[in-house]
Write a protein that holds these residues in place. Structure first.
Motif, PDB file in Angstrom:
ATOM      1  N   ASP A 132      -9.244  -5.036   5.081  1.00 21.50           N
ATOM      2  CA  ASP A 132      -8.021  -5.318   5.837  1.00 21.50           C
ATOM      3  C   ASP A 132      -8.172  -6.694   6.476  1.00 21.50           C
ATOM      4  O   ASP A 132      -9.303  -7.156   6.701  1.00 21.50           O
ATOM      5  N   SER A 133      -7.051  -7.321   6.755  1.00 24.15           N
ATOM      6  CA  SER A 133      -7.087  -8.626   7.424  1.00 24.15           C
ATOM      7  C   SER A 133      -7.152  -8.496   8.935  1.00 24.15           C
ATOM      8  O   SER A 133      -7.361  -9.489   9.636  1.00 24.15           O
ATOM      9  N   ARG A 134      -6.993  -7.261   9.450  1.00 23.20           N
ATOM     10  CA  ARG A 134      -6.889  -7.042  10.897  1.00 23.20           C
ATOM     11  C   ARG A 134      -8.157  -6.385  11.434  1.00 23.20           C
ATOM     12  O   ARG A 134      -8.343  -5.181  11.302  1.00 23.20           O
ATOM     13  N   GLU A 135      -8.998  -7.160  12.043  1.00 22.92           N
ATOM     14  CA  GLU A 135     -10.245  -6.652  12.619  1.00 22.92           C
ATOM     15  C   GLU A 135      -9.991  -5.523  13.607  1.00 22.92           C
ATOM     16  O   GLU A 135     -10.746  -4.541  13.673  1.00 22.92           O
ATOM     17  N   VAL A 150     -13.308  -7.797   6.445  1.00 19.43           N
ATOM     18  CA  VAL A 150     -12.180  -8.424   7.133  1.00 19.43           C
ATOM     19  C   VAL A 150     -11.912  -9.746   6.449  1.00 19.43           C
ATOM     20  O   VAL A 150     -12.773 -10.632   6.437  1.00 19.43           O
ATOM     21  N   SER A 151     -10.739  -9.874   5.845  1.00 17.62           N
ATOM     22  CA  SER A 151     -10.441 -11.076   5.065  1.00 17.62           C
ATOM     23  C   SER A 151      -8.962 -11.393   5.151  1.00 17.62           C
ATOM     24  O   SER A 151      -8.110 -10.495   5.080  1.00 17.62           O
ATOM     25  N   GLU A 152      -8.653 -12.672   5.291  1.00 22.74           N
ATOM     26  CA  GLU A 152      -7.263 -13.112   5.251  1.00 22.74           C
ATOM     27  C   GLU A 152      -6.731 -13.115   3.818  1.00 22.74           C
ATOM     28  O   GLU A 152      -5.516 -13.055   3.611  1.00 22.74           O
ATOM     29  N   ASP A 153      -7.630 -13.180   2.855  1.00 19.60           N
ATOM     30  CA  ASP A 153      -7.244 -13.207   1.443  1.00 19.60           C
ATOM     31  C   ASP A 153      -7.689 -11.912   0.774  1.00 19.60           C
ATOM     32  O   ASP A 153      -8.589 -11.897  -0.076  1.00 19.60           O
ATOM     33  N   VAL A 154      -7.061 -10.811   1.165  1.00 15.43           N
ATOM     34  CA  VAL A 154      -7.520  -9.505   0.684  1.00 15.43           C
ATOM     35  C   VAL A 154      -7.335  -9.353  -0.830  1.00 15.43           C
ATOM     36  O   VAL A 154      -8.083  -8.611  -1.475  1.00 15.43           O
ATOM     37  N   THR A 171      -1.596  -0.742   2.519  1.00 11.90           N
ATOM     38  CA  THR A 171      -1.542  -1.750   3.571  1.00 11.90           C
ATOM     39  C   THR A 171      -0.243  -1.624   4.374  1.00 11.90           C
ATOM     40  O   THR A 171       0.629  -0.812   4.067  1.00 11.90           O
ATOM     41  N   ASN A 173       1.991  -3.961   4.560  1.00 11.62           N
ATOM     42  CA  ASN A 173       2.922  -4.967   4.074  1.00 11.62           C
ATOM     43  C   ASN A 173       3.253  -4.708   2.609  1.00 11.62           C
ATOM     44  O   ASN A 173       2.363  -4.724   1.753  1.00 11.62           O
ATOM     45  N   LEU A 176       2.330  -7.503   0.193  1.00 10.32           N
ATOM     46  CA  LEU A 176       0.893  -7.500  -0.057  1.00 10.32           C
ATOM     47  C   LEU A 176       0.522  -6.382  -1.023  1.00 10.32           C
ATOM     48  O   LEU A 176      -0.310  -6.573  -1.920  1.00 10.32           O
TER      49      LEU A 176
END
Length: 281
Positions: A132-135, A150-154, A171, A173, A176
């Motif tokens: 997920d991008s959200r820690e 944790v990644s902005e580019d999942v 997710t 979104n 996404l």
């Protein structure tokens, strides 16, 4: 590589194997008691003397891997003409299954259903990457066999998974979800792909995926709605149990097959399962 190093390496990678040990020797034999060989589905490490004895031992070990037995086994061999060896002695081999077969599972999304699903998957013989991008969405405590990512580019994480992996997308979104779906279907080498959502969401996604050039056969392998229809309820834990059940059913159906095949086995598996009513997401 020594047999003990081989065992450690296979355990680290989650690869099941069988440890073959000569526990008794009588007369002339190619190797002494205590000699060991490690057999995986793809390789052998060390030797118990070569020849037809080793071939038979390898054959038995791989049959054990195929059947997923966890029971040890003793076999006695006479090293004469019937075995194609001229030593003339006899040997007893112990076959010990080591490790459990492990599925590699990528779960995209750390929302309510994801947080309910991960503990269930962590209790199974599998390795899980939770992405997920959200820690802030991840709980403080996570099981040892679950890797938090944790990644902005999942979407890039799709390529990080080995061939034959399981993908679960849930997710926050929808766009996404669509990009992840395209990346997963493009690989074609997945054992399972489940997307949380309604039948309406599936229809919309299929329309957009067709515009991107995906065939109907590939899209058919996507499980959306996902989960077992027999498991009712809309609570996160109920949905999680339903999804885990479908993953287990797929895992049991495909064990021992070549996961990197692009023959569409996932489609045939999907046909064995009832259509799910899991429409959250």
């Amino acid at each position: 590589m020594s047999w003990i190093s081989a065992l450690a390496e296979l355990q680290q990678s989650g690869t099941p194997c069988v440890l073959v040990t000569i526990i008794e020797e009588r007369g002339s034999t190619p190797r002494n008691a205590g000699s060991k060989m490690v057999v995986s589905a793809e390789r052998i490490y060390q030797t118990i003397g070569g020849g037809h004895l080793e071939y038979k031992a390898m054959q038995i070990a791989r049959e054990m891997l195929e059947s997923r037995t966890q029971d040890s086994r003793l076999e006695r061999f006479s090293l004469g003409a019937s075995l194609g060896q001229c030593c003339g002695g006899a040997t007893v081999l112990l076959f010990e299954p080591m490790g459990q077969p492990q599925a590699h599972i990528a779960v995209f999304g750390a929302g309510h259903v994801g947080r309910a699903l991960i503990p269930i998957l962590a209790s199974l013989p599998c390795k899980v990457r939770w992405i997920d991008s959200r820690e802030s969405e991840f709980p403080a405590q996570i099981a040892d066999n679950v890797e938090k990512v944790v990644s902005e580019d999942v979407v890039d994480e799709v390529e990080a998974m080995p061939s034959g992996s399981y993908y679960i997308v849930m997710t926050h979104n929808h766009q996404l979800d669509l990009e992840l779906t395209a990346a997963i279907l493009k690989r074609e080498d997945f054992a399972y792909y489940g997307l949380i959502g309604s039948q309406t969401k599936r229809v919309k996604f299929e329309h957009r995926l067709r515009d991107r050039g995906f065939s109907a056969d590939v899209m058919q392998r996507m499980r959306c709605p996902l989960g077992l229809a027999e498991v009712k309820g809309k609570l996160p834990v109920e949905i999680a149990v339903s999804i885990a059940g479908e993953v287990i059913a797929t895992y049991n159906s495909t064990f021992g097959e070549h996961k990197n095949s692009k023959s569409g086995k996932g489609e045939s598996i999907a046909k064995l399962m009832p259509t799910s009513r899991r429409s959250q997401g």
